[in-house]
Design a protein around this motif. Structure first.
Motif, PDB file in Angstrom:
ATOM      1  N   UNK A 179      37.544  44.031  46.325  1.00 40.17           N
ATOM      2  CA  UNK A 179      37.008  42.728  46.713  1.00 40.17           C
ATOM      3  C   UNK A 179      37.801  41.637  45.990  1.00 40.17           C
ATOM      4  N   UNK A 180      37.227  40.456  45.888  1.00 37.22           N
ATOM      5  CA  UNK A 180      37.952  39.334  45.284  1.00 37.22           C
ATOM      6  C   UNK A 180      37.722  39.196  43.780  1.00 37.22           C
ATOM      7  N   UNK A 181      37.179  40.254  43.156  1.00 35.83           N
ATOM      8  CA  UNK A 181      37.091  40.231  41.700  1.00 35.83           C
ATOM      9  C   UNK A 181      35.734  40.549  41.106  1.00 35.83           C
ATOM     10  N   UNK A 182      34.751  40.855  41.957  1.00 35.74           N
ATOM     11  CA  UNK A 182      33.412  41.179  41.455  1.00 35.74           C
ATOM     12  C   UNK A 182      33.292  42.681  41.200  1.00 35.74           C
ATOM     13  N   UNK A 184      45.968  48.890  57.956  1.00 34.49           N
ATOM     14  CA  UNK A 184      45.357  48.156  56.847  1.00 34.49           C
ATOM     15  C   UNK A 184      45.347  46.663  57.157  1.00 34.49           C
ATOM     16  N   UNK A 185      44.330  45.984  56.641  1.00 35.14           N
ATOM     17  CA  UNK A 185      44.235  44.537  56.777  1.00 35.14           C
ATOM     18  C   UNK A 185      43.890  43.915  55.430  1.00 35.14           C
ATOM     19  N   UNK A 186      44.543  42.824  55.107  1.00 37.03           N
ATOM     20  CA  UNK A 186      44.101  41.968  54.007  1.00 37.03           C
ATOM     21  C   UNK A 186      43.059  41.014  54.572  1.00 37.03           C
ATOM     22  N   UNK A 187      41.891  40.967  53.952  1.00 35.84           N
ATOM     23  CA  UNK A 187      40.783  40.187  54.480  1.00 35.84           C
ATOM     24  C   UNK A 187      40.694  38.817  53.814  1.00 35.84           C
ATOM     25  N   UNK A 188      40.166  37.858  54.568  1.00 38.94           N
ATOM     26  CA  UNK A 188      39.809  36.548  54.037  1.00 38.94           C
ATOM     27  C   UNK A 188      38.296  36.482  53.914  1.00 38.94           C
ATOM     28  N   UNK A 189      37.809  35.642  53.017  1.00 40.95           N
ATOM     29  CA  UNK A 189      36.358  35.430  52.950  1.00 40.95           C
ATOM     30  C   UNK A 189      35.893  34.848  54.280  1.00 40.95           C
ATOM     31  N   UNK A 190      34.864  35.441  54.841  1.00 41.02           N
ATOM     32  CA  UNK A 190      34.399  35.035  56.168  1.00 41.02           C
ATOM     33  C   UNK A 190      32.869  35.045  56.224  1.00 41.02           C
ATOM     34  N   UNK A 247      33.469  48.815  43.177  1.00 49.63           N
ATOM     35  CA  UNK A 247      33.560  47.901  44.318  1.00 49.63           C
ATOM     36  C   UNK A 247      33.895  48.599  45.639  1.00 49.63           C
ATOM     37  N   UNK A 248      34.120  49.910  45.635  1.00 49.37           N
ATOM     38  CA  UNK A 248      34.534  50.607  46.855  1.00 49.37           C
ATOM     39  C   UNK A 248      33.357  50.923  47.786  1.00 49.37           C
ATOM     40  N   UNK A 249      33.641  50.819  49.082  1.00 46.52           N
ATOM     41  CA  UNK A 249      32.717  51.277  50.118  1.00 46.52           C
ATOM     42  C   UNK A 249      33.515  52.039  51.165  1.00 46.52           C
ATOM     43  N   UNK A 250      32.892  53.095  51.699  1.00 48.06           N
ATOM     44  CA  UNK A 250      33.537  53.885  52.748  1.00 48.06           C
ATOM     45  C   UNK A 250      32.509  54.200  53.828  1.00 48.06           C
ATOM     46  N   UNK A 266      34.717  41.739  50.511  1.00 50.23           N
ATOM     47  CA  UNK A 266      35.863  42.669  50.453  1.00 50.23           C
ATOM     48  C   UNK A 266      37.170  41.941  50.745  1.00 50.23           C
ATOM     49  N   UNK A 267      38.224  42.365  50.065  1.00 50.33           N
ATOM     50  CA  UNK A 267      39.527  41.718  50.229  1.00 50.33           C
ATOM     51  C   UNK A 267      40.522  42.576  50.997  1.00 50.33           C
TER      52      UNK A 267
END
Length: 212
Positions: free
Chosen positions: A160-163, A127-133, A75-78, A103-104
């Protein structure tokens, strides 16, 4: 109680115009994608080569889901994002799907070109915790002091949120841009041998030494 708009009695409703004005204003503010050195953008762990670059686009195209980046083996992206000058980063928007591929978390690194995943697991500048947007409406505000002189930005999305895979449709960057200034090297020629004209009252031998 819901508020409705009436278009009767010849009265105009300005709501649509307001939306257009807001979108135009946001489009102007989120134009730093034009200052990205796209040829040298890197997206690590992208499933399709070159797809990471396509999420940097005009604000008005943020809901175009035909172009996106999806992670490959996990699930990682850079993202390694070089700019054509210096930016003062003031806002970031991350738009994904309204599901678990969004991404979460987002981690920001300033002026660290060619970052690897191993390096990205170190301490981030923010760092930021993300919301679904899914609509691209949530803005995250970097620390202005930290991100006031940026020529390279790395964005790490570790989870991410679990995928099994992370998918991003749009990354928007807001801020100020200034051209890079390159200072040339000044070449100075120093006089090693004395100039005869500077010593008009002195006699010199054949190797330009004054005869006392």
């Amino acid at each position: 109680m819901p508020h409705g708009h009436s278009h009767n009695h010849g009265q105009d409703c300005g709501h649509e115009a307001t939306d257009v004005d807001h979108a135009l204003e946001m489009g102007i503010q989120y134009s730093l994608y034009q200052k990205i050195d796209m040829d040298n953008v890197e997206c690590l762990n992208e499933e399709v080569d070159g797809s990471g670059k396509k999420v940097f686009k005009a604000y008005e195209n943020r809901l175009n889901h035909a172009e996106f980046v999806q992670s490959d083996v996990d699930e990682e992206l850079l993202f390694n994002i070089p700019f054509t000058g210096n930016i003062k980063l003031k806002g970031i928007i991350i738009a994904g799907a309204n599901d678990n591929t969004h991404p979460s978390k987002m981690r920001l690194f300033k002026n660290r070109p060619k970052m690897t995943f191993d390096e990205a697991r170190g301490k981030a500048d923010q760092e930021f915790d993300l919301s679904r947007d899914p609509q691209g409406e949530i803005e995250y505000s970097p620390k202005v002091v930290t991100f006031s002189s940026v020529d390279h930005l790395s964005l790490h999305f570790p989870t991410n949120f679990g995928n099994d895979a992370t998918r991003i449709y749009y990354i928007g960057l807001r801020g100020e841009f200034s051209e890079a200034h390159y200072h040339g090297v000044t070449i100075c020629t120093y006089e090693v041998r004395p100039n005869v004209s500077d010593h008009k009252n002195e006699d010199f031998d054949d190797v330009n030494r004054p005869i006392l």
